[in-house]
Design an enzyme around this catalytic site. Structure first.
Site, PDB file in Angstrom:
ATOM      1  N   CYS A 134       0.336  -1.387   0.365  1.00 33.05           N
ATOM      2  CA  CYS A 134      -0.304  -0.002  -0.440  1.00 33.05           C
ATOM      3  C   CYS A 134       0.664   1.605  -0.118  1.00 33.05           C
ATOM      4  CB  CYS A 134      -1.071   0.002   1.551  1.00 33.05           C
ATOM      5  SG  CYS A 134      -1.914  -1.242   0.939  1.00 33.05           S
ATOM      6  N   HIS A 141      -3.156   6.681   1.972  1.00 35.13           N
ATOM      7  CA  HIS A 141      -3.749   5.781   1.038  1.00 35.13           C
ATOM      8  C   HIS A 141      -5.003   5.485   1.941  1.00 35.13           C
ATOM      9  CE1 HIS A 141      -4.023   1.328   0.968  1.00 35.13           C
ATOM     10  NE2 HIS A 141      -3.877   0.977   2.304  1.00 35.13           N
ATOM     11  N   ASN A 151     -10.186  -0.078   0.545  1.00 31.58           N
ATOM     12  CA  ASN A 151      -8.627  -0.376  -0.042  1.00 31.58           C
ATOM     13  C   ASN A 151      -8.497  -0.755  -0.913  1.00 31.58           C
ATOM     14  OD1 ASN A 151      -6.497  -0.802   0.541  1.00 31.58           O
ATOM     15  ND2 ASN A 151      -5.871  -0.882   2.594  1.00 31.58           N
TER      16      ASN A 151
HETATM   17  N1  COA Z   1     -17.844  -8.956  11.078  1.00 30.17           N
HETATM   18  C1  COA Z   1     -18.256  -8.700  12.358  1.00 30.17           C
HETATM   19  N2  COA Z   1     -17.784  -8.379  13.434  1.00 30.17           N
HETATM   20  C2  COA Z   1     -16.207  -8.797  13.647  1.00 30.17           C
HETATM   21  C3  COA Z   1     -16.083  -8.988  12.087  1.00 30.17           C
HETATM   22  C4  COA Z   1     -16.581  -8.381  10.975  1.00 30.17           C
HETATM   23  N3  COA Z   1     -15.591  -8.251  10.343  1.00 30.17           N
HETATM   24  N4  COA Z   1     -14.285  -8.888  12.174  1.00 30.17           N
HETATM   25  C5  COA Z   1     -14.232  -9.448  14.025  1.00 30.17           C
HETATM   26  N5  COA Z   1     -15.856  -9.294  14.705  1.00 30.17           N
HETATM   27  C6  COA Z   1     -16.297  -8.533  15.836  1.00 30.17           C
HETATM   28  C7  COA Z   1     -14.815 -10.179  16.495  1.00 30.17           C
HETATM   29  O1  COA Z   1     -15.522 -10.742  16.555  1.00 30.17           O
HETATM   30  C8  COA Z   1     -14.951  -9.432  17.911  1.00 30.17           C
HETATM   31  O2  COA Z   1     -15.450  -9.024  18.366  1.00 30.17           O
HETATM   32  P1  COA Z   1     -16.473  -9.640  19.724  1.00 30.17           P
HETATM   33  O3  COA Z   1     -15.481  -8.676  20.916  1.00 30.17           O
HETATM   34  O4  COA Z   1     -17.634 -10.317  20.552  1.00 30.17           O
HETATM   35  O5  COA Z   1     -15.563 -10.336  20.347  1.00 30.17           O
HETATM   36  C9  COA Z   1     -14.628  -7.537  17.430  1.00 30.17           C
HETATM   37  O6  COA Z   1     -15.902  -7.530  16.084  1.00 30.17           O
HETATM   38  C10 COA Z   1     -12.979  -6.726  17.856  1.00 30.17           C
HETATM   39  O7  COA Z   1     -12.737  -8.452  16.665  1.00 30.17           O
HETATM   40  P2  COA Z   1     -11.327  -7.488  16.384  1.00 30.17           P
HETATM   41  O8  COA Z   1     -10.266  -8.716  15.854  1.00 30.17           O
HETATM   42  O9  COA Z   1     -10.496  -6.717  17.684  1.00 30.17           O
HETATM   43  O10 COA Z   1     -11.589  -6.155  15.196  1.00 30.17           O
HETATM   44  P3  COA Z   1     -11.465  -4.411  14.963  1.00 30.17           P
HETATM   45  O11 COA Z   1     -12.337  -4.029  15.874  1.00 30.17           O
HETATM   46  O12 COA Z   1      -9.580  -4.684  15.308  1.00 30.17           O
HETATM   47  O13 COA Z   1     -11.797  -4.578  13.810  1.00 30.17           O
HETATM   48  C11 COA Z   1     -10.056  -4.340  11.509  1.00 30.17           C
HETATM   49  C12 COA Z   1     -11.726  -5.582  12.959  1.00 30.17           C
HETATM   50  C13 COA Z   1      -9.354  -4.665  10.651  1.00 30.17           C
HETATM   51  C14 COA Z   1     -11.894  -3.520  10.996  1.00 30.17           C
HETATM   52  C15 COA Z   1      -8.969  -2.621  12.585  1.00 30.17           C
HETATM   53  O14 COA Z   1      -8.294  -3.879  12.835  1.00 30.17           O
HETATM   54  C16 COA Z   1      -8.774  -2.200  11.596  1.00 30.17           C
HETATM   55  O15 COA Z   1      -9.323  -1.350  10.790  1.00 30.17           O
HETATM   56  N6  COA Z   1      -7.246  -2.332  11.090  1.00 30.17           N
HETATM   57  C17 COA Z   1      -6.659  -1.627  10.288  1.00 30.17           C
HETATM   58  C18 COA Z   1      -6.653  -2.198   8.852  1.00 30.17           C
HETATM   59  C19 COA Z   1      -6.325  -1.616   7.739  1.00 30.17           C
HETATM   60  O16 COA Z   1      -6.398   0.003   7.649  1.00 30.17           O
HETATM   61  N7  COA Z   1      -5.289  -2.783   7.387  1.00 30.17           N
HETATM   62  C20 COA Z   1      -4.835  -1.969   6.030  1.00 30.17           C
HETATM   63  C21 COA Z   1      -4.025  -1.401   6.141  1.00 30.17           C
HETATM   64  S1  COA Z   1      -2.877  -0.927   4.433  1.00 30.17           S
END
Ligand code: COA
Length: 334
Positions: free
Chosen positions: A123, A259, A290
């Site tokens: 990215c 990005h 993305n």
């Molecule tokens: N849909 C619904 N629920 C989801 C889910 C989905 N796709 N993915 C995870 N969850 C749930 C989990 O089960 C967890 O539930 P719980 O609290 O009951 O256990 C909760 O959401 C939190 O899970 P987690 O894995 O900690 O998610 P998060 O809050 O970290 O969100 C992202 C996930 C990916 C949105 C977040 O980490 C993020 O934005 N990261 C940056 C990613 C990014 O920008 N990448 C590009 C890099 S170039």
């Protein structure tokens, strides 16, 4: 002593002459993705800011989408493609180990005199390629450089992975750079932290897959929270360094085009940088998802097409992702 080698005459600077972009026609909404990963439209919007993304058809490729975007950029610059000396395609989803996608793109756009190579910095790839292109032009090695970010991530995402399936989209964006008497591309601030290669990586290597084929061929995996924390703490420092290196302040910016990783990361960067109200913030992720190396030129082209930014203003660009690689620079909007 051997004779001196004649150096190439350098130039004072480079500038972006034009932008072009391409999105596949198929729109994939959050409900379609939610059915595959037990999620919801509301969860995806709140956590990522994404409402929809585009998916390429089976016969659309990284090279074909790159060609579409590049053709528009070349036409808008009014340059004969035979004058282009280098074609750089930033991509991590071209499905051939070799040859580079750039060789096909150069051929398809008529850049018959160009060198052509791909650049892999995930990215961060587009901003890396802008840094390379600016250096090539200033060094006198190239006159016109075509820089393209193009990705078909739909080929490398597992549709059952809750952490990535909703984030990524397909598309391409291109810019043409040429010489300038006054620098219109600021110094690039870039780097990579190979100590964190596991944070965003492929599920396995092609050779491991060959020896132990699993259910799914190698696809992207991501530790979402680690990426989030790194982006907020480190990427904001990189952007400030790019502003300082350009010799400007954030008040001089017309636009911030990061990005398009995640809307919440963009919001956090805007807060940390304390950008003034007048700075237009690219929020293309809402409808494009993305698109990795393609996201910055896509967002810039969409801002120009919507009339939200105008030619001559300064834009702060920053790319960041797997590697963990990052690159930022200030550029003049074409
Ligand atoms: N849909 C619904 N629920 C989801 C889910 C989905 N796709 N993915 C995870 N969850 C749930 C989990 O089960 C967890 O539930 P719980 O609290 O009951 O256990 C909760 O959401 C939190 O899970 P987690 O894995 O900690 O998610 P998060 O809050 O970290 O969100 C992202 C996930 C990916 C949105 C977040 O980490 C993020 O934005 N990261 C940056 C990613 C990014 O920008 N990448 C590009 C890099 S170039």
């Amino acid at each position: 002593m051997s004779p001196a080698i004649t150096p190439v005459a350098g130039r004072p600077g480079s500038r972006i002459l034009s932008v072009g972009s391409y999105l596949p026609s198929r729109v994939v909404g959050n409900d379609e993705i939610s059915a595959l990963i037990d999620s919801s439209d509301q969860w995806i919007r709140e956590r990522s800011g994404i409402s929809e993304r585009r998916r390429a058809s089976a016969d659309e490729t990284v090279a074909s989408m790159a060609t579409e975007a590049a053709t528009k950029a070349i036409a808008r610059a009014g340059i004969d493609p035979s004058e282009i000396s280098m074609v750089l395609v930033a991509t991590v989803t071209h499905p051939f180990q070799t040859p580079a996608a750039a060789t096909e793109v150069a051929f398809r756009v008529g850049a018959v005199n160009a060198a052509a190579s791909d650049l892999g910095a995930a990215c961060a790839g587009f901003c890396y390629a802008i840094g390379v292109a600016d250096s090539l032009i200033r060094a006198g090695t190239s006159k016109y450089v075509l820089v393209i970010g193009a990705e078909k991530f739909s080929d490398f995402v597992s549709w059952s992975d809750r952490g990535t399936a909703f984030i990524f989209g397909d598309g391409a964006g291109a810019v043409l750079l040429g010489p300038s008497d006054i620098p219109r591309v600021g110094p690039v601030i870039w780097g990579a932290d190979g100590g964190q290669i596991d944070v965003i990586t492929m599920s396995q290597s092609w050779t491991d897959y060959r020896d132990n084929p699993g259910e799914h061929y190698p696809h992207l995996t991501m530790q979402g929270q680690t990426v989030f924390r790194w982006a907020i703490s480190e990427v904001s420092k990189v952007t400030q360094r790019a502003i300082d290196a350009a010799g400007i302040t954030s008040a001089d910016l017309a636009a911030f085009v990061p990005h398009q990783a995640n809307m919440r990361i963009t919001d956090a960067l805007v807060r940390t940088l304390k950008l003034p109200e007048h700075v237009v913030i690219a929020r293309d992720i809402k409808t494009s998802g993305n698109t990795s190396a393609a996201s910055i030129p896509l967002a810039l082209d969409h801002l120009l097409e919507a009339g939200e930014v105008t030619s001559g203003g300064l834009a702060l660009l920053v790319g960041f992702g797997a590697g963990l690689a990052f690159a930022a620079q200030v550029v003049e909007i074409p």
